[in-house]
Design an enzyme around this catalytic site. Structure first.
Site, PDB file in Angstrom:
ATOM      1  N   CYS A  23      36.782 -36.587 -29.614  1.00 42.10           N
ATOM      2  CA  CYS A  23      37.907 -35.635 -29.709  1.00 42.10           C
ATOM      3  C   CYS A  23      37.644 -34.580 -28.648  1.00 42.10           C
ATOM      4  O   CYS A  23      37.132 -33.505 -28.937  1.00 42.10           O
ATOM      5  CB  CYS A  23      37.979 -35.021 -31.101  1.00 42.10           C
ATOM      6  SG  CYS A  23      38.017 -36.254 -32.431  1.00 42.10           S
ATOM      7  N   ALA A  24      37.980 -34.905 -27.397  1.00 40.66           N
ATOM      8  CA  ALA A  24      37.364 -34.252 -26.247  1.00 40.66           C
ATOM      9  C   ALA A  24      37.952 -32.898 -25.822  1.00 40.66           C
ATOM     10  O   ALA A  24      37.215 -32.020 -25.396  1.00 40.66           O
ATOM     11  CB  ALA A  24      37.396 -35.208 -25.060  1.00 40.66           C
TER      12      ALA A  24
ATOM     13  N   PRO B 180      39.191 -29.125 -25.458  1.00 39.86           N
ATOM     14  CA  PRO B 180      39.642 -28.794 -24.091  1.00 39.86           C
ATOM     15  C   PRO B 180      38.712 -29.229 -22.961  1.00 39.86           C
ATOM     16  O   PRO B 180      39.053 -29.065 -21.799  1.00 39.86           O
ATOM     17  CB  PRO B 180      39.752 -27.268 -24.142  1.00 39.86           C
ATOM     18  CG  PRO B 180      38.729 -26.847 -25.124  1.00 39.86           C
ATOM     19  CD  PRO B 180      38.708 -27.934 -26.175  1.00 39.86           C
ATOM     20  N   GLY B 181      37.501 -29.743 -23.248  1.00 38.48           N
ATOM     21  CA  GLY B 181      36.708 -30.374 -22.196  1.00 38.48           C
ATOM     22  C   GLY B 181      35.385 -29.733 -21.811  1.00 38.48           C
ATOM     23  O   GLY B 181      34.667 -30.280 -20.976  1.00 38.48           O
ATOM     24  N   ASN B 182      35.032 -28.592 -22.407  1.00 39.45           N
ATOM     25  CA  ASN B 182      33.745 -27.964 -22.051  1.00 39.45           C
ATOM     26  C   ASN B 182      32.563 -28.856 -22.412  1.00 39.45           C
ATOM     27  O   ASN B 182      31.606 -28.981 -21.646  1.00 39.45           O
ATOM     28  CB  ASN B 182      33.605 -26.608 -22.751  1.00 39.45           C
ATOM     29  CG  ASN B 182      34.424 -25.529 -22.067  1.00 39.45           C
ATOM     30  OD1 ASN B 182      34.772 -25.655 -20.903  1.00 39.45           O
ATOM     31  ND2 ASN B 182      34.761 -24.483 -22.787  1.00 39.45           N
ATOM     32  N   LYS B 183      32.625 -29.480 -23.597  1.00 38.46           N
ATOM     33  CA  LYS B 183      31.529 -30.364 -24.010  1.00 38.46           C
ATOM     34  C   LYS B 183      31.489 -31.620 -23.134  1.00 38.46           C
ATOM     35  O   LYS B 183      30.420 -32.147 -22.830  1.00 38.46           O
ATOM     36  CB  LYS B 183      31.673 -30.746 -25.493  1.00 38.46           C
ATOM     37  CG  LYS B 183      31.547 -29.562 -26.457  1.00 38.46           C
ATOM     38  CD  LYS B 183      31.674 -30.013 -27.901  1.00 38.46           C
ATOM     39  CE  LYS B 183      31.735 -28.836 -28.850  1.00 38.46           C
ATOM     40  NZ  LYS B 183      33.001 -28.096 -28.777  1.00 38.46           N
TER      41      LYS B 183
ATOM     42  N   ASP C 195      41.701 -37.928 -26.526  1.00 40.03           N
ATOM     43  CA  ASP C 195      42.391 -36.863 -27.252  1.00 40.03           C
ATOM     44  C   ASP C 195      43.835 -37.282 -27.463  1.00 40.03           C
ATOM     45  O   ASP C 195      44.465 -37.870 -26.581  1.00 40.03           O
ATOM     46  CB  ASP C 195      42.323 -35.524 -26.519  1.00 40.03           C
ATOM     47  CG  ASP C 195      42.492 -34.357 -27.488  1.00 40.03           C
ATOM     48  OD1 ASP C 195      41.483 -33.806 -27.952  1.00 40.03           O
ATOM     49  OD2 ASP C 195      43.655 -34.016 -27.807  1.00 40.03           O
TER      50      ASP C 195
ATOM     51  N   ASP D 110      33.349 -34.186 -32.304  1.00 38.23           N
ATOM     52  CA  ASP D 110      33.659 -32.804 -32.676  1.00 38.23           C
ATOM     53  C   ASP D 110      35.126 -32.788 -33.120  1.00 38.23           C
ATOM     54  O   ASP D 110      36.011 -32.375 -32.373  1.00 38.23           O
ATOM     55  CB  ASP D 110      33.435 -31.874 -31.473  1.00 38.23           C
ATOM     56  CG  ASP D 110      33.597 -30.410 -31.831  1.00 38.23           C
ATOM     57  OD1 ASP D 110      32.736 -29.875 -32.541  1.00 38.23           O
ATOM     58  OD2 ASP D 110      34.601 -29.804 -31.417  1.00 38.23           O
TER      59      ASP D 110
ATOM     60  N   CYS E 229      33.170 -26.275 -35.624  1.00 40.18           N
ATOM     61  CA  CYS E 229      33.080 -24.811 -35.511  1.00 40.18           C
ATOM     62  C   CYS E 229      33.536 -24.224 -36.847  1.00 40.18           C
ATOM     63  O   CYS E 229      34.386 -23.342 -36.902  1.00 40.18           O
ATOM     64  CB  CYS E 229      33.899 -24.280 -34.341  1.00 40.18           C
ATOM     65  SG  CYS E 229      35.611 -24.815 -34.333  1.00 40.18           S
TER      66      CYS E 229
END
Length: 502
Positions: free
Chosen positions: A231-232, A234-237, A255, A302, A357
Site C-alpha cells: 500500500c505504497a 504517498p511513496g516515502n517508504k 496503490d 503499511d 501509524c
C-alpha cells in the site's frame, strides 16, 4: 475562491495520509504559500468545532458544499479575518452567517468560555507536533550523509555530532545532530523549514518522520532483491526501500488510488528511484502465484489505518461517539488482517514488515496475534533491542513509537519471518490479552529506557537478528523462572550421565 478550494483539497489529502500538512501546502505551488498554510493549519486546529457548527446548522445541505470546503469558509467567516472572496460564494456565506454565529455562541455558553480558542482542548491549544523534532532522511541514492552535513554546515547550521541519548534530540535554533537509532536521519529543531531548501527540491533529503523510516529499515531488502510495497502511496517508504536496495532489483508498488499514485510517481522521480514498477491496483487482488512475483522475498505492508498516531490528524473531540469509533476500528482491523494474510501467501516470501501509524491495540498487536495464529509457518522477530518503546505484552518483539517515549508520531512496527525446517511444527502459541479499557496503550508499554547502542553496532537488521532465531518467546503462562528451572534440570541430568561414564 482559489484559496479556499486549494485549502479544502489539502485538508482532504492530509486526511487520506498523502503527506504532512506543511509538505502538501508547499508542494501545491500556490501563489501565496503563507496565507494558504495559515488557513489550513487553523482550520485543522478548529476542525471538530467547525464540523459541529456545520452539522448543527445543516450548512452542507443548504449550501451544497463538501465538508472540507465548508470548514475553511466557516473558519474565515467566524474565527478568521472574514471571507476573502467575492461573488456568489461570499453572498452565500453572509446569508448563513447569523445562524452560524448563533451556534458558535451556544457552544461557548455551554462550555462557559468567552474566547473561541478556549473551546479547544488543552492538547490542541499547545499542539504536540510543534514540540517534535524535525527529522530529515538523507536520500543515499543522490548523496551521502557526510556530504549533506557538510552542505548544511556551510549554510550556517551547527552540527553537534551523533546523538547518544534521546535528550540530545531536543535542539535549538540551527543546531542539528545525527540520529542515535537510524544513521541516515538528521535531526533539527521543531520549526526548521526545508520546503524551499535546495537539498529538498533536488531530492537529496526526504522530509519524513523518524518512526515512518522504521519499516523499510527493518525490512532491509538486499540489493538486487524483489520487493513489494503493498500500500505504497504517498511513496516515502518506497523511496527508502529503493535507497536500501541501491536501486537494484525490482520494487513492485501498489496503490488503489490513481491520484495518490500519480503524486507518488513525481516524488520517486525527484528521489532518483529507477527500480520501481508502479501499479494502480488493489493489493488484495494481486495473484501471489503469478510468475511476475515468483522471486518476491520481502514485503512492506503499511495498510490504511485510523491515523490515530499522527499528531496533526488527531480528532480534537474527546469521548464522543465511542461506539462509532469502535465499529470503525473493527472494520479497519478486519481489513488489515485480510491484507496481512494475503501478503503471507507469496510462495517465496521470507520477511514481511507490518506497520501502522495507529496507537490502537485493535490495529496493532491484536492483528499480529491473530495473523500468527492463522499462519503457523511464520514467526515474530525481535528487533532493535535498544528502542525505548516496545509492543504490548506478550508481543514485545514489536516496536511502538509515541510523542513522549520516542519523540515521534505514534507508530507500530512488527517484523515477521518465515520459519525454516521442522521448527514450524513446534511453534509457540501467541495469545494477546486486551488491556483494560481504562488504560491507554501507551501507558501499558512495559519497557524502561535503555542505553542506546552506538553506530558501530550492526545496522543490518539481519545481523541484529543473529542468535535470536532459535530462541522463541516463552509460551503463554510460561514464566522466565520456569524456563530457568528447566535449564538447571537439564544440566543436573548431564552431570549424572558424565559421572556414570567415568
Amino acid at each position: 475562491m482559489a484559496l479556499y478550494t486549494k485549502a479544502a483539497e489539502i485538508l482532504e489529502k492530509a486526511e487520506q495520509k498523502q503527506g504532512a500538512l506543511k509538505t502538501l501546502v508547499y508542494d501545491s505551488k500556490f501563489q501565496n504559500i503563507k496565507q494558504l498554510f495559515a488557513l489550513v493549519c487553523e482550520t485543522q486546529k478548529y476542525s471538530s468545532i467547525l464540523q459541529e457548527i456545520i452539522e448543527s446548522t445543516k450548512l452542507l445541505k443548504q449550501a451544497k458544499l463538501k465538508m472540507n470546503l465548508a470548514k475553511v469558509l466557516v473558519y474565515d467567516l467566524l474565527i478568521g479575518q472574514g471571507v476573502k472572496c467575492g461573488g456568489s460564494w461570499k453572498a452565500m456565506m453572509l446569508k448563513h452567517r447569523p445562524r452560524l454565529q448563533a451556534q458558535l455562541a451556544r457552544m461557548k455558553i455551554k462550555q462557559k468560555v468567552s474566547r473561541n480558542r478556549d473551546l479547544l482542548p488543552a492538547s490542541v491549544q499547545t499542539p504536540e507536533a510543534d514540540q517534535l523534532p524535525r527529522y530529515v532522511r538523507v536520500n543515499t541514492l543522490k548523496t551521502t550523509v557526510d556530504n549533506a552535513v557538510d552542505y548544511l554546515k556551510r549554510e550556517g547550521f551547527s552540527y553537534l555530532g551523533e546523538a547518544y541519548r534521546l535528550d540530545n534530540l531536543s535542539l535549538l535554533r540551527k543546531d542539528f545532530v545525527r540520529d542515535l537509532h537510524l544513521s541516515d536521519i538528521l535531526v533539527f529543531s521543531p520549526k526548521t523549514v526545508f520546503h524551499d531548501h535546495f537539498l529538498y527540491k533536488a531530492g537529496h533529503i526526504i522530509l519524513q518522520d523518524k518512526a515512518s523510516c522504521l519499516p523499510a529499515y527493518l525490512l532491509n531488502p538486499p540489493s538486487g532483491s524483489h520487493v513489494i510495497d503493498a500500500c505504497a502511496a504517498p511513496g516515502n517508504k518506497t523511496s527508502h526501500l529503493a535507497a536500501i536496495m541501491k536501486n537494484k532489483g525490482k520494487l513492485f508498488a501498489f496503490d488503489l488510488d490513481a491520484k495518490r499514485l500519480s503524486t507518488m510517481a513525481t516524488l520517486l522521480l525527484r528521489a532518483g528511484v529507477t527500480c520501481q514498477q508502479l501499479a494502480n491496483q488493489d493489493f488484495l487482488k494481486v495473484d501471489p502465484d503469478s510468475p511476475q512475483y515468483k522471486d518476491v522475498e520481502y514485503i512492506l505492508l503499511d495498510p490504511s489505518c485510523s491515523g490515530s498516531g499522527m499528531v496533526c490528524l488527531r480528532d480534537a473531540k474527546e469521548d464522543e461517539d465511542k461506539e462509532k469509533e469502535l465499529r470503525r476500528l473493527a472494520s479497519l482491523a478486519s481489513f488489515q488482517l485480510l491484507c496481512l494474510n494475503h501478503a503471507l501467501k507469496f510462495p517465496r516470501l521470507q520477511r514481511l514488515v507490518y506497520s501502522t501509524c495507529s496507537i490502537h491495540t485493535q490495529e496493532n498487536e491484536e492483528v499480529v496475534a491473530a495473523c500468527l495464529q492463522q499462519n503457523p509457518g511464520f514467526r515474530l522477530v525481535p528487533v532493535l533491542p535498544q528502542w525505548p518503546e516496545r509492543g504490548l505484552q506478550p508481543l514485545t518483539q514489536c516496536l511502538r513509537a509515541s510523542t513522549t517515549k520516542t519523540l515521534t508520531h505514534g507508530f507500530f512496527v512488527a517484523l515477521l519471518e518465515r520459519r525454516t525446517g521442522a521448527g514450524s511444527d513446534n511453534q509457540e502459541q501467541v495469545t494477546f490479552i486486551k488491556p483494560s479499557p481504562e488504560v491507554t496503550p501507551c501507558s501499558l508499554s512495559a519497557t524502561e529506557e535503555k542505553p542506546v547502542a552506538s553506530r558501530e553496532e550492526p545496522s543490518n537488521s539481519e545481523e541484529e537478528m543473529e542468535g535470536t532465531e532459535d530462541k522463541p518467546a516463552p509460551a503463554e503462562g510460561q514464566t522466565d523462572s520456569t524456563v530457568a528451572k528447566k535449564k538447571r534440570k537439564r544440566k543436573r541430568k548431564k552431570k549424572k550421565k558424565t559421572a556414570k561414564v567415568e
